[in-house]
Design an enzyme around this catalytic site. Structure first.
Site, PDB file in Angstrom:
ATOM      1  N   HIS A 107      15.232 -10.130 -18.694  1.00 24.87           N
ATOM      2  CA  HIS A 107      15.970 -10.280 -17.438  1.00 24.87           C
ATOM      3  C   HIS A 107      16.568 -11.674 -17.305  1.00 24.87           C
ATOM      4  O   HIS A 107      17.676 -11.838 -16.773  1.00 24.87           O
ATOM      5  CB  HIS A 107      15.032 -10.003 -16.263  1.00 24.87           C
ATOM      6  N   HIS A 124      18.537  -4.359  -9.068  1.00 23.31           N
ATOM      7  CA  HIS A 124      17.158  -4.448  -8.586  1.00 23.31           C
ATOM      8  C   HIS A 124      16.524  -3.065  -8.764  1.00 23.31           C
ATOM      9  O   HIS A 124      15.975  -2.486  -7.836  1.00 23.31           O
ATOM     10  CB  HIS A 124      17.108  -4.923  -7.131  1.00 23.31           C
ATOM     11  N   ASN A 125      16.648  -2.564  -9.994  1.00 18.61           N
ATOM     12  CA  ASN A 125      16.285  -1.184 -10.295  1.00 18.61           C
ATOM     13  C   ASN A 125      14.784  -0.931 -10.258  1.00 18.61           C
ATOM     14  O   ASN A 125      14.296  -0.056  -9.530  1.00 18.61           O
ATOM     15  CB  ASN A 125      16.829  -0.796 -11.669  1.00 18.61           C
ATOM     16  N   HIS A 126      14.039  -1.676 -11.062  1.00 19.21           N
ATOM     17  CA  HIS A 126      12.594  -1.447 -11.147  1.00 19.21           C
ATOM     18  C   HIS A 126      11.889  -1.672  -9.805  1.00 19.21           C
ATOM     19  O   HIS A 126      11.091  -0.835  -9.377  1.00 19.21           O
ATOM     20  CB  HIS A 126      11.982  -2.342 -12.231  1.00 19.21           C
TER      21      HIS A 126
END
Length: 730
Positions: A44, A90-92
């Site tokens: 990230h 901000h997927n997870h």
């Protein structure tokens, strides 16, 4: 005491990576140093799997002030006005805790923009969910939408548009991509590069808590059946504090106090301090006893890795601390000098009068791993669906099925939860091709659109990559804007798998080719890998956020047809490409076949011709043709305006299904006055643009002779059914 192999793996590092850490340090690391390396070397933050490919993208032209590498991209729109913008994932976090995950995604992207000295003027989003039948989808959808609205509305920034899509590929990995757009004076842009020795390093904003620890590391790993256990890594946001921080920072930016400024986003205090020092080729020394904490007995490890929200790190000019502190005191925010810049080129952390970490800055930044991962070339789907083999279906029934589907239904019940007009500069909100926001107190505006097409990218990654850029380009042109630049959020599965890495590389090749041809540079962005659960990956989903400029507010166009008797022209040739179309997916559950071809010459030529017609006041409404083809786009124009259309049957294509539902690219619908017919046709012919007459505006009937006959109220009824049923709305 040396760290263990289990601790190394728990931090998301490979054993060979830890060996490199030991070589760089010349010794074993302690646990705090291990945590710092894990934060800076994860996917990230370090882009270790994507960096070599991202370098190939076009990032510069005459209007780019700042490209990738800063908190956000910056472009010049004339008159000393600059637009600052970026999109991030901000997927997870949003899958684990949908409300806070989405809310803090909005908060983080807002800070990226106002860190650069820009006042945020708009928010957009691209959100993807699993099948509506999946047991988790409704809760995730409601939580994410509430989080986006709750944060943006509270800060007072309009959320003006975006996209919402459903596909079973996202059942266990939803996508929440947030975009922020800000306005600044182009001569007053702020950067994160540290300068000077013995300059004050200042912590401002909220206090540090234990929320978000290892958030960046979690975002760089696959999920499994135990993903719910990662909830402690999701940050908790406070939009009201964000508003105070925004105003305090912008007030301080009015003078020359700030040398550099950095948001404490992913990896918190670690990444902000390292990035500032690395860009300035300096060192930073921090006294962690001075870090404002909201919880008792926080350790140096927790302070450095916390991703608590609404925090910034500043480096100030000499003798500016006192006046700066007054500003932050006024806004009731912490302002604490926690360290200084040094000439050591090292990150030195002190706690309780002891040195608890000592790491070369280069080891954390420049020496982070860069992988040229092996990848396999994709095998694009070649076999086309034979329309003659399909069960016969009426055009009217097919249209109703598409308009009633989750991906094509009216989404007002979602967008109505967002304040779209706060700040009073929203000219066009969600629902059209692009949102339009006025530059405050000026007679010009910007247009913004967010787009993705994962099914095209899965079928042929390179073609899909080109298509997304072109669709975004068309969406901006359709409102009268000159497309200027884009930001991207690249959502993919596990890059350690050859086929996933291949999808990534080829999508980027398509994006690069389209951006170069259209002179449409990429000025910021984000890569989100490991969108995968139990080895099942999402479709490749690059998301493009584009910005264009409208020099005169009188030239803004929308999709609302204006007057009965007006003509609707189609710009661009229709061949009738049905593969990967909404028609096949919604009516026959067929997802096979290649995506439509992309002719970049036609895309550019057609788009510039439409833009010229708009500038010459010859277009009264316009709409790009995308998912669903001509008929769905015409229905959308009618539903927005309340006026009907008399639609003509094609003269050349005998298969009306292919004509009305094909998804050939590079096409627009434009409404013109009959009085301007010859003038418009002459301009199009002069520019070698294919066109045809497709419809005439009439009162309240949407019809094709002997084929389709619906009232506008019927279109609205079918278009609103799915969301009402899904949410139990009467």
């Amino acid at each position: 005491m040396s760290v263990t192999n289990d601790q190394i793996k728990l931090h998301g590092l490979k054993l060979e990576e830890y060996k490199k850490i030991k070589d760089l340090l010349g010794r074993e690391s302690n646990l705090l140093e291990l945590g710092i390396f894990s934060a800076m070397w994860n996917e990230h933050c370090s882009y270790k799997s994507s960096r070599i490919h991202l370098k190939k993208l076009p990032t510069k032209n005459e209007i780019v002030i700042q490209g990738p590498g800063e908190n956000a991209g910056v472009i010049d729109i004339g008159d000393d006005d600059a637009i600052v913008f970026k999109i991030e994932s901000h997927n997870h976090p949003s899958f684990i805790e949908p409300y806070q995950g989405a809310a803090t995604g909005v908060g983080g992207i807002l800070r990226d923009v106002f860190t650069m000295g820009a006042r945020p003027i708009a928010l957009m989003n691209s959100i993807h969910f699993g099948s509506p039948e999946n047991s988790k989808t409704q809760n995730l959808l409601n939580g994410v939408v509430s989080g986006i609205g709750g944060y943006g509305n509270s800060v007072g920034i309009p959320t003006v548009g975006g996209e919402i899509k459903f596909n079973s590929t996202y059942n266990e990995n939803i996508l929440v991509n947030a975009m922020a757009i800000g306005h600044a004076n182009k001569n007053k842009i702020f950067y994160s590069k540290a300068k000077g020795i013995n300059k004050s390093v200042v912590y401002v904003g909220s206090k540090t808590g234990r929320d978000g620890i290892h958030g960046a590391t979690m975002a760089s790993a696959e999920f499994d059946e135990n993903s719910d256990e990662k909830k402690p890594t999701v940050q908790v946001g406070d939009p009201f504090t964000e508003k105070l921080l925004l105003e305090a920072c912008l007030e301080l930016m009015k003078d020359n106090s700030i040398i550099s400024i950095q948001d404490m986003g992913a990896a918190g205090l670690t990444s902000s301090s390292v990035e500032m020092a690395s860009k300035g080729k300096l060192g930073i020394e921090l006294d962690l006893n001075k870090v404002p904490c909201r919880e008792k007995n926080m350790t140096p490890y927790e302070m450095m890795l916390s991703e608590s929200q609404e925090r910034m790190l500043l480096i100030l000019e000499d003798d500016k601390e006192k006046e700066a502190k007054k500003i932050f005191d006024k806004w009731d925010l912490d302002f604490v000098v926690i360290g200084k810049t040094t000439d050591t080129n090292r990150l030195i952390l002190n706690y309780d009068n002891k040195k608890v970490a000592d790491i070369p800055i280069k080891a954390l930044a420049d020496k982070a791993p860069v992988y040229d991962r092996s990848w396999s070339k994709s095998k694009p789907i070649k076999n086309k669906v034979k329309v003659k083999d399909l069960k016969k279906i009426k055009i009217e029934d097919a249209l109703i099925k598409i308009l009633s589907s989750p991906n094509h239904s009216n989404k007002n019940w979602i967008t109505d939860q967002y304040d779209q007009i706060v700040m009073c500069d929203t000219i066009q909100k969600s629902g059209g091709d692009s949102a339009v926001i006025r530059i405050h107190k000026k007679d010009k505006a910007i247009a913004v659109s967010v787009d993705s097409s994962a099914n095209y990218c899965k079928a042929d990654p390179k073609v899909g990559g080109k298509q997304i850029v072109c669709e975004n380009w068309r969406n901006l042109i359709s409102v009268g804007a000159k497309p200027l630049a884009i930001t991207n959020c690249l959502n993919f599965g596990n890059p350690e798998k050859k086929e996933v890495m291949g999808e990534f590389v080829e999508c980027l090749e398509g994006i690069k080719e389209a951006c170069e041809f259209l002179n449409y540079p990429i000025v910021s962005g984000n890569v989100s890998f490991y969108n995968e659960t139990n080895s099942k990956s999402i479709y490749p989903t690059p998301v493009i956020g584009g910005v264009g400029v409208i020099e005169n507010l009188k030239k803004v166009i929308d999709i609302n047809t204006k007057k009965t008797g007006n003509l609707i022209l189609i710009i661009g040739k229709t061949i009738g490409h049905l593969d990967q179309s909404a028609f096949l997916q919604e009516n026959f559950s067929i997802f096979d076949g290649p995506p439509p071809e992309i002719n970049l010459t036609n895309e550019k030529n057609n788009g510039l011709a439409v833009l010229k017609l708009i500038k010459d006041n010859l277009v009264q409404s316009a709409h790009d043709i995308s998912s669903g083809g001509i008929l769905v786009s015409l229905a959308e124009m009618s539903m927005f305006s309340g006026l009907g259309l008399k639609i003509f049957k094609p003269k050349k294509l005998t298969n009306h299904i292919e004509y009305f539902f094909g998804e050939d690219q590079g096409r627009y619908l434009i409404e013109i006055s009959p009085n301007n017919k010859s003038k418009v046709e002459n301009i199009l012919k002069k520019n070698n643009v294919f066109f045809d007459h497709v419809a005439e505006v009439q009162n309240d009937t949407f019809e094709i002779e002997k084929v389709l006959n619906l009232k506008i109220k019927d279109l609205h009824f079918y278009n609103n059914q799915w969301y009402k049923k899904y949410n139990g709305i009467n």
